[in-house]
Scaffold this motif. Structure first.
Motif, PDB file in Angstrom:
ATOM      1  N   SER A 196       0.808  -1.215   0.000  1.00 13.22           N
ATOM      2  CA  SER A 196       0.000   0.000   0.000  1.00 13.22           C
ATOM      3  C   SER A 196       0.844   1.269   0.000  1.00 13.22           C
ATOM      4  CB  SER A 196      -0.926   0.005   1.221  1.00 13.22           C
ATOM      5  OG  SER A 196      -0.161  -0.004   2.413  1.00 13.22           O
ATOM      6  N   THR A 197       2.150   1.147   0.209  1.00 15.63           N
ATOM      7  CA  THR A 197       3.003   2.333   0.264  1.00 15.63           C
ATOM      8  C   THR A 197       3.567   2.711  -1.103  1.00 15.63           C
ATOM      9  OG1 THR A 197       5.046   1.089   0.738  1.00 15.63           O
ATOM     10  CG2 THR A 197       3.678   1.741   2.625  1.00 15.63           C
ATOM     11  N   PHE A 198       3.328   1.901  -2.119  1.00  9.83           N
ATOM     12  CA  PHE A 198       3.908   2.167  -3.435  1.00  9.83           C
ATOM     13  C   PHE A 198       3.448   3.516  -3.975  1.00  9.83           C
ATOM     14  CE2 PHE A 198       4.422   2.017  -7.978  1.00  9.83           C
ATOM     15  CZ  PHE A 198       5.587   1.288  -8.175  1.00  9.83           C
ATOM     16  N   ALA A 199       2.124   3.717  -3.996  1.00  6.55           N
ATOM     17  CA  ALA A 199       1.575   4.973  -4.513  1.00  6.55           C
ATOM     18  C   ALA A 199       2.001   6.144  -3.638  1.00  6.55           C
ATOM     19  CB  ALA A 199       0.051   4.895  -4.588  1.00  6.55           C
ATOM     20  N   GLU A 200       2.000   5.945  -2.314  1.00  8.38           N
ATOM     21  CA  GLU A 200       2.426   7.015  -1.392  1.00  8.38           C
ATOM     22  C   GLU A 200       3.878   7.405  -1.655  1.00  8.38           C
ATOM     23  OE1 GLU A 200       3.282   7.763   3.385  1.00  8.38           O
ATOM     24  OE2 GLU A 200       2.415   5.864   2.710  1.00  8.38           O
ATOM     25  N   SER A 201       4.715   6.402  -1.879  1.00  9.81           N
ATOM     26  CA  SER A 201       6.132   6.654  -2.148  1.00  9.81           C
ATOM     27  C   SER A 201       6.314   7.432  -3.443  1.00  9.81           C
ATOM     28  CB  SER A 201       6.876   5.317  -2.220  1.00  9.81           C
ATOM     29  OG  SER A 201       8.241   5.502  -2.525  1.00  9.81           O
ATOM     30  N   PHE A 202       5.556   7.053  -4.475  1.00  9.38           N
ATOM     31  CA  PHE A 202       5.631   7.722  -5.773  1.00  9.38           C
ATOM     32  C   PHE A 202       5.207   9.185  -5.658  1.00  9.38           C
ATOM     33  CE2 PHE A 202       2.955   8.847  -9.561  1.00  9.38           C
ATOM     34  CZ  PHE A 202       4.002   9.120 -10.432  1.00  9.38           C
ATOM     35  N   VAL A 203       4.070   9.425  -5.019  1.00 10.49           N
ATOM     36  CA  VAL A 203       3.542  10.791  -4.883  1.00 10.49           C
ATOM     37  C   VAL A 203       4.473  11.645  -4.028  1.00 10.49           C
ATOM     38  CG1 VAL A 203       1.656  12.191  -3.967  1.00 10.49           C
ATOM     39  CG2 VAL A 203       1.155  10.100  -5.239  1.00 10.49           C
ATOM     40  N   SER A 204       4.879  11.123  -2.865  1.00  8.73           N
ATOM     41  CA  SER A 204       5.710  11.892  -1.938  1.00  8.73           C
ATOM     42  C   SER A 204       7.056  12.250  -2.551  1.00  8.73           C
ATOM     43  CB  SER A 204       5.926  11.098  -0.640  1.00  8.73           C
ATOM     44  OG  SER A 204       4.700  10.895   0.035  1.00  8.73           O
ATOM     45  N   CYS A 205       7.687  11.286  -3.206  1.00  4.22           N
ATOM     46  CA  CYS A 205       9.004  11.545  -3.787  1.00  4.22           C
ATOM     47  C   CYS A 205       8.904  12.493  -4.980  1.00  4.22           C
ATOM     48  CB  CYS A 205       9.661  10.227  -4.204  1.00  4.22           C
ATOM     49  SG  CYS A 205      11.420  10.397  -4.583  1.00  4.22           S
ATOM     50  N   THR A 206       7.831  12.368  -5.762  1.00  2.00           N
ATOM     51  CA  THR A 206       7.630  13.269  -6.902  1.00  2.00           C
ATOM     52  C   THR A 206       7.565  14.715  -6.432  1.00  2.00           C
ATOM     53  OG1 THR A 206       6.469  11.611  -8.237  1.00  2.00           O
ATOM     54  CG2 THR A 206       6.049  13.927  -8.751  1.00  2.00           C
ATOM     55  N   ILE A 207       6.782  14.959  -5.397  1.00  2.00           N
ATOM     56  CA  ILE A 207       6.661  16.316  -4.863  1.00  2.00           C
ATOM     57  C   ILE A 207       7.994  16.786  -4.312  1.00  2.00           C
ATOM     58  CG2 ILE A 207       5.553  17.728  -3.084  1.00  2.00           C
ATOM     59  CD1 ILE A 207       3.093  15.879  -3.379  1.00  2.00           C
TER      60      ILE A 207
ATOM     61  N   ILE B 107      -2.666  13.868   5.341  1.00  2.00           N
ATOM     62  CA  ILE B 107      -2.989  14.939   4.396  1.00  2.00           C
ATOM     63  C   ILE B 107      -2.840  14.443   2.958  1.00  2.00           C
ATOM     64  CG2 ILE B 107      -2.348  17.251   3.614  1.00  2.00           C
ATOM     65  CD1 ILE B 107      -1.189  17.723   6.423  1.00  2.00           C
ATOM     66  N   LYS B 108      -3.802  14.783   2.115  1.00  2.00           N
ATOM     67  CA  LYS B 108      -3.710  14.455   0.694  1.00  2.00           C
ATOM     68  C   LYS B 108      -2.842  15.517   0.015  1.00  2.00           C
ATOM     69  CE  LYS B 108      -8.221  12.177   0.474  1.00  2.00           C
ATOM     70  NZ  LYS B 108      -9.558  12.176  -0.172  1.00  2.00           N
ATOM     71  N   VAL B 109      -1.538  15.340   0.127  1.00  2.00           N
ATOM     72  CA  VAL B 109      -0.604  16.384  -0.296  1.00  2.00           C
ATOM     73  C   VAL B 109      -0.679  16.687  -1.790  1.00  2.00           C
ATOM     74  CG1 VAL B 109       1.036  16.086   1.599  1.00  2.00           C
ATOM     75  CG2 VAL B 109       1.223  14.643  -0.414  1.00  2.00           C
ATOM     76  N   ALA B 110      -1.030  15.698  -2.587  1.00  5.56           N
ATOM     77  CA  ALA B 110      -1.064  15.921  -4.039  1.00  5.56           C
ATOM     78  C   ALA B 110      -2.111  16.960  -4.424  1.00  5.56           C
ATOM     79  CB  ALA B 110      -1.324  14.608  -4.768  1.00  5.56           C
ATOM     80  N   ASN B 111      -3.133  17.120  -3.594  1.00  8.03           N
ATOM     81  CA  ASN B 111      -4.163  18.122  -3.905  1.00  8.03           C
ATOM     82  C   ASN B 111      -3.671  19.547  -3.705  1.00  8.03           C
ATOM     83  OD1 ASN B 111      -6.021  16.220  -4.686  1.00  8.03           O
ATOM     84  ND2 ASN B 111      -7.152  16.223  -2.759  1.00  8.03           N
ATOM     85  N   PHE B 112      -2.465  19.708  -3.181  1.00  7.32           N
ATOM     86  CA  PHE B 112      -1.845  21.027  -3.041  1.00  7.32           C
ATOM     87  C   PHE B 112      -0.919  21.350  -4.212  1.00  7.32           C
ATOM     88  CE2 PHE B 112      -1.858  20.112   1.795  1.00  7.32           C
ATOM     89  CZ  PHE B 112      -3.194  20.482   1.890  1.00  7.32           C
ATOM     90  N   LEU B 113      -0.791  20.428  -5.175  1.00  4.87           N
ATOM     91  CA  LEU B 113       0.257  20.549  -6.191  1.00  4.87           C
ATOM     92  C   LEU B 113       0.202  21.823  -7.027  1.00  4.87           C
ATOM     93  CD1 LEU B 113       0.887  16.983  -7.687  1.00  4.87           C
ATOM     94  CD2 LEU B 113       2.517  18.505  -6.570  1.00  4.87           C
ATOM     95  N   LEU B 114      -0.958  22.395  -7.219  1.00  6.38           N
ATOM     96  CA  LEU B 114      -1.064  23.613  -8.031  1.00  6.38           C
ATOM     97  C   LEU B 114      -0.603  24.850  -7.264  1.00  6.38           C
ATOM     98  CD1 LEU B 114      -4.525  23.047  -9.769  1.00  6.38           C
ATOM     99  CD2 LEU B 114      -2.246  22.611 -10.700  1.00  6.38           C
ATOM    100  N   ALA B 115      -0.622  24.770  -5.947  1.00  7.14           N
ATOM    101  CA  ALA B 115      -0.317  25.935  -5.108  1.00  7.14           C
ATOM    102  C   ALA B 115       1.061  26.559  -5.365  1.00  7.14           C
ATOM    103  CB  ALA B 115      -0.464  25.564  -3.625  1.00  7.14           C
ATOM    104  N   PRO B 116       2.135  25.773  -5.510  1.00  7.05           N
ATOM    105  CA  PRO B 116       3.458  26.394  -5.693  1.00  7.05           C
ATOM    106  C   PRO B 116       3.599  27.221  -6.965  1.00  7.05           C
ATOM    107  CG  PRO B 116       3.691  24.103  -5.024  1.00  7.05           C
ATOM    108  CD  PRO B 116       2.252  24.318  -5.373  1.00  7.05           C
TER     109      PRO B 116
END
Length: 228
Positions: free
Chosen positions: A98-109, A209-218
């Protein structure tokens, strides 16, 4: 070649992710948990350090609010998580990690947000000098290796979005360099660092926190800095 910096950075993230994934297999569960917590603290520190570069609080607030509204409407987190699970099912058949997607999203950001990605890409595009991106590649190699060891192999796939992001900035450097002034980059770094802090808090299990939903903010300071 003009994209050498972006290519090397992408390759460094891939190599770091693969190395970290190999290390993870030999780490006992108790050590794995402690490593994740230690990395979470480091990520929070990186976020705090970057957030202090901001000089106008109103821009950070508006960027987060507006970016989050659009992110929730689009539900970026769900889209990226689905992409992560899709890649997981294709690359690691039979895995239910279950951490695969979390790892991908977190590292991408983590590897895409920050001044080095922006300034380094602009430098590559405008002068053909890749020194900043080469230095970032070394940092990202180590960071991705540790993140993959803590969260899993999904971190390696962050190599694709970081390459695409930096390649796009490099190729459009002539057109966007006038917009990405030092104050704008500082505010972008500040907002992006707030998101990095959220990643750290999630790793520490303090928040979910669903961090990916903040991606447009920066990216919003590019517009907002012209009004404040």
């Amino acid at each position: 070649m003009i994209l050498n910096g972006a290519l090397i950075n992408g390759a460094a993230v891939l190599a770091g992710g693969l190395a970290g994934s190999a290390l993870k297999k030999g780490i006992p569960e108790r050590l794995d948990r402690t490593l994740t917590q230690g990395l979470g603290l480091c990520v929070v520190f990186v976020g705090i350090s970057g957030a202090l570069k901001g000089e106008q609080v109103i821009i950070a607030i508006l960027s987060m609010v507006i970016g989050t509204l659009f992110g929730e409407l689009i539900n970026i987190d769900r889209q990226l998580t689905r992409a992560g699970y899709c890649l997981q099912s294709r690359l690691i058949r039979g895995s239910s990690d279950s951490t695969f997607a979390e790892s991908f999203v977190s590292c991408t950001i983590f590897v895409c947000v920050g001044a080095m990605a922006i300034v380094g890409s602009l430098q590559s595009g405008l002068s053909g000098n890749h020194e900043i991106l080469y230095a970032k590649s070394l940092i990202d190699f180590v960071s991705t290796m540790v993140m993959a060891a803590a969260l899993g192999p999904g971190a390696a796939l962050a190599s694709v979005p970081v390459f695409l992001y930096e390649a796009a900035l490099t190729l459009s450097a002539g057109a966007v360099s006038a917009l990405l002034t030092t104050p704008v980059v500082n505010e972008m770094t500040c907002v992006g660092s707030l998101i990095i802090m959220a990643i750290g808090f999630n790793m520490l299990k303090i928040t979910d926190i669903k961090v990916a939903n903040f991606l447009l903010a920066p990216f919003l300071p590019v517009l907002l800095c012209h009004f404040f």
